[in-house]
Write a protein that holds these residues in place. Structure first.
Motif, PDB file in Angstrom:
ATOM      1  N   PHE A  19     -53.939  -1.668  75.137  1.00  0.00           N
ATOM      2  CA  PHE A  19     -55.273  -1.447  74.557  1.00  0.00           C
ATOM      3  C   PHE A  19     -55.222  -0.761  73.194  1.00  0.00           C
ATOM      4  O   PHE A  19     -56.220  -0.751  72.468  1.00  0.00           O
ATOM      5  N   THR A  20     -54.063  -0.217  72.837  1.00  0.00           N
ATOM      6  CA  THR A  20     -53.917   0.407  71.517  1.00  0.00           C
ATOM      7  C   THR A  20     -53.406  -0.587  70.475  1.00  0.00           C
ATOM      8  O   THR A  20     -53.921  -0.645  69.352  1.00  0.00           O
ATOM      9  N   PHE A  21     -52.403  -1.391  70.869  1.00  0.00           N
ATOM     10  CA  PHE A  21     -51.741  -2.255  69.890  1.00  0.00           C
ATOM     11  C   PHE A  21     -51.934  -3.756  70.139  1.00  0.00           C
ATOM     12  O   PHE A  21     -51.615  -4.559  69.274  1.00  0.00           O
ATOM     13  N   LYS A  22     -52.441  -4.139  71.316  1.00  0.00           N
ATOM     14  CA  LYS A  22     -52.478  -5.563  71.638  1.00  0.00           C
ATOM     15  C   LYS A  22     -53.866  -6.044  72.065  1.00  0.00           C
ATOM     16  O   LYS A  22     -53.990  -6.959  72.872  1.00  0.00           O
ATOM     17  N   ARG A  23     -54.894  -5.441  71.511  1.00  0.00           N
ATOM     18  CA  ARG A  23     -56.249  -5.849  71.890  1.00  0.00           C
ATOM     19  C   ARG A  23     -56.544  -7.307  71.501  1.00  0.00           C
ATOM     20  O   ARG A  23     -57.230  -8.032  72.222  1.00  0.00           O
ATOM     21  N   LYS A  24     -56.005  -7.733  70.360  1.00  0.00           N
ATOM     22  CA  LYS A  24     -56.181  -9.122  69.929  1.00  0.00           C
ATOM     23  C   LYS A  24     -55.518 -10.079  70.919  1.00  0.00           C
ATOM     24  O   LYS A  24     -56.085 -11.119  71.269  1.00  0.00           O
ATOM     25  N   ARG A  25     -54.316  -9.714  71.385  1.00  0.00           N
ATOM     26  CA  ARG A  25     -53.593 -10.537  72.360  1.00  0.00           C
ATOM     27  C   ARG A  25     -54.339 -10.604  73.692  1.00  0.00           C
ATOM     28  O   ARG A  25     -54.343 -11.635  74.372  1.00  0.00           O
ATOM     29  N   ILE A  26     -54.987  -9.487  74.077  1.00  0.00           N
ATOM     30  CA  ILE A  26     -55.750  -9.461  75.320  1.00  0.00           C
ATOM     31  C   ILE A  26     -56.913 -10.459  75.239  1.00  0.00           C
ATOM     32  O   ILE A  26     -57.154 -11.231  76.169  1.00  0.00           O
ATOM     33  N   LYS A  27     -57.622 -10.450  74.104  1.00  0.00           N
ATOM     34  CA  LYS A  27     -58.743 -11.385  73.903  1.00  0.00           C
ATOM     35  C   LYS A  27     -58.249 -12.835  73.938  1.00  0.00           C
ATOM     36  O   LYS A  27     -58.889 -13.707  74.541  1.00  0.00           O
ATOM     37  N   GLU A  28     -57.119 -13.082  73.268  1.00  0.00           N
ATOM     38  CA  GLU A  28     -56.552 -14.438  73.253  1.00  0.00           C
ATOM     39  C   GLU A  28     -56.158 -14.884  74.664  1.00  0.00           C
ATOM     40  O   GLU A  28     -56.367 -16.048  75.033  1.00  0.00           O
ATOM     41  N   THR A  29     -55.608 -13.969  75.452  1.00  0.00           N
ATOM     42  CA  THR A  29     -55.200 -14.281  76.825  1.00  0.00           C
ATOM     43  C   THR A  29     -56.409 -14.641  77.678  1.00  0.00           C
ATOM     44  O   THR A  29     -56.383 -15.608  78.444  1.00  0.00           O
ATOM     45  N   ILE A  30     -57.491 -13.850  77.531  1.00  0.00           N
ATOM     46  CA  ILE A  30     -58.720 -14.121  78.292  1.00  0.00           C
ATOM     47  C   ILE A  30     -59.311 -15.473  77.897  1.00  0.00           C
ATOM     48  O   ILE A  30     -59.727 -16.263  78.756  1.00  0.00           O
ATOM     49  N   GLU A  31     -59.343 -15.764  76.602  1.00  0.00           N
ATOM     50  CA  GLU A  31     -59.875 -17.044  76.119  1.00  0.00           C
ATOM     51  C   GLU A  31     -59.028 -18.221  76.601  1.00  0.00           C
ATOM     52  O   GLU A  31     -59.574 -19.270  76.977  1.00  0.00           O
ATOM     53  N   THR A  32     -57.709 -18.035  76.592  1.00  0.00           N
ATOM     54  CA  THR A  32     -56.808 -19.093  77.074  1.00  0.00           C
ATOM     55  C   THR A  32     -57.053 -19.370  78.549  1.00  0.00           C
ATOM     56  O   THR A  32     -57.100 -20.531  78.985  1.00  0.00           O
ATOM     57  N   PHE A  33     -57.231 -18.297  79.324  1.00  0.00           N
ATOM     58  CA  PHE A  33     -57.482 -18.450  80.768  1.00  0.00           C
ATOM     59  C   PHE A  33     -58.817 -19.151  81.020  1.00  0.00           C
ATOM     60  O   PHE A  33     -58.915 -20.035  81.874  1.00  0.00           O
ATOM     61  N   LYS A  34     -59.846 -18.776  80.269  1.00  0.00           N
ATOM     62  CA  LYS A  34     -61.170 -19.387  80.443  1.00  0.00           C
ATOM     63  C   LYS A  34     -61.153 -20.879  80.127  1.00  0.00           C
ATOM     64  O   LYS A  34     -61.910 -21.662  80.709  1.00  0.00           O
ATOM     65  N   ALA A  35     -60.263 -21.281  79.195  1.00  0.00           N
ATOM     66  CA  ALA A  35     -60.194 -22.681  78.773  1.00  0.00           C
ATOM     67  C   ALA A  35     -59.468 -23.572  79.792  1.00  0.00           C
ATOM     68  O   ALA A  35     -59.528 -24.801  79.686  1.00  0.00           O
ATOM     69  N   LEU A  36     -58.804 -22.955  80.766  1.00  0.00           N
ATOM     70  CA  LEU A  36     -58.069 -23.738  81.769  1.00  0.00           C
ATOM     71  C   LEU A  36     -59.019 -24.430  82.737  1.00  0.00           C
ATOM     72  O   LEU A  36     -60.154 -23.982  82.950  1.00  0.00           O
ATOM     73  N   SER A  37     -58.546 -25.509  83.343  1.00  0.00           N
ATOM     74  CA  SER A  37     -59.320 -26.187  84.388  1.00  0.00           C
ATOM     75  C   SER A  37     -59.294 -25.333  85.664  1.00  0.00           C
ATOM     76  O   SER A  37     -58.515 -24.381  85.766  1.00  0.00           O
ATOM     77  N   LYS A  38     -60.149 -25.674  86.634  1.00  0.00           N
ATOM     78  CA  LYS A  38     -60.198 -24.904  87.882  1.00  0.00           C
ATOM     79  C   LYS A  38     -58.849 -24.894  88.594  1.00  0.00           C
ATOM     80  O   LYS A  38     -58.404 -23.867  89.111  1.00  0.00           O
TER      81      LYS A  38
END
Length: 305
Positions: free
Chosen positions: A52-71
């Motif tokens: 949460f200090t150095f990788k907040r951008k990566r966290i957002k990208e990870t969440i977006e990547t997961f949301k884009a996946l199929s069920k």
């Protein structure tokens, strides 16, 4: 030679783990569960702070990547990551218990059995291909482990349990792709901490007061958990899980040396022969890469002449 950096990552991780007993043995008087609790909680807090200090951008990208996946892909991803966290917890507890209450040799044997189990799981579940030479290497490893189990069948029993949990982790994470490795590792360890938290008030002992305990725990958290696990996941992104598994033999060979020269556990000629066979098996399994390195440097030296 694009895979060399992944080989180096795996070799570095398993070399570090080979010296694990140096910080675990000094706190052997503490219950195994207490060591597990504090190790997991410390790792989780440290990794969350870093994330949460150095990788907040990566966290957002990870969440977006997961949301884009199929069920279907989402279910698979959740299964791989929840499963990975479970396998890590199981591996850590059994390893700590066996090292502190059975023997260092038993944990050493576990990480000799683990590469065999990893290779077999990868072959049957992931359909990773092995050459005839690599199958010969697996056969050598099996013969070495059988020699070791001949002297103490209970060591083999505990070793299979430890080895199977980590082999399952390696194989599951080989197919867990598309996400930042540090974020994935943070998820695994934090999930383990959440699962263990309700058990802490019931199963933990008195709160430790010795500086030695906390120094060893933090050393275990940073040097023997976060760093090598990250290297391990990085290695899996570039080379097969069966190859990573065979390199894991570096860990027990170092631990075997410590058991003999530092802890003065009884070592027989049979055990020395078995470890020698397994060492040869590692070289045989990775002979193609060793030959490729040799050829590269031979060509480089010719070009310089």
């Amino acid at each position: 030679m694009k895979t060399t950096k992944y080989y180096l990552a795996a070799i570095t991780a398993y070399t570090i783990w080979g010296f694990f007993s140096l910080v675990l043995k000094p706190i052997h008087e503490y219950p195994s569960l207490d060591i597990l609790f504090y190790r997991v909680f410390s790792c989780s807090i440290l990794m969350l702070l870093i994330a949460f200090t150095f990788k907040r951008k990566r966290i957002k990208e990870t969440i977006e990547t997961f949301k884009a996946l199929s069920k279907t892909e989402k279910k698979k991803t959740l299964l791989l990551n929840f499963g990975g966290s479970f396998f890590l917890m199981a591996n850590w507890f059994t390893f700590i218990y066996v090292m502190n209450h059975i023997s260092v040799k038993a944990t050493s044997l576990a990480y000799l059995v683990c590469p065999i189990l990893t290779t077999l799981l990868a072959y049957f579940l992931l359909h990773e291909k092995l050459t005839k030479i690599q199958w010969i290497s697996v056969g050598l490893s099996i013969s070495g482990c059988l020699l070791l189990s001949y002297s103490d069948i209970m060591d083999m029993f505990f070793s299979i349990i430890i080895g199977l949990t980590y082999a399952s982790y390696l194989v599951s994470q080989r197919v867990n792709k598309g996400f930042d490795k540090f974020i994935i590792l943070t998820f695994h360890i934090t999930l383990a901490a959440i699962v263990l938290l309700p058990f802490y008030p019931v199963y933990s002992g008195p709160v430790p007061t010795e500086f030695k305990f906390y120094f060893c725990i933090e050393t275990i958290a940073v040097l023997f958990t976060i760093f090598p696990l990250f290297l391990n996941l990085y290695a899996l992104s570039g080379i097969n899980s069966s190859t990573v598994g065979m390199l894991l033999n570096i860990n027990p060979m170092i631990a075997f040396g410590l058991a003999n020269f530092v802890y003065h556990e009884n070592i027989s000629g049979l055990q020395i022969a078995a470890y020698s066979i397994i060492f040869i098996a590692v070289l045989v399994f990775n002979s193609h890469h060793l030959l490729a390195i040799k050829q590269k440097y031979s060509l480089s030296s010719k070009d310089c002449q």
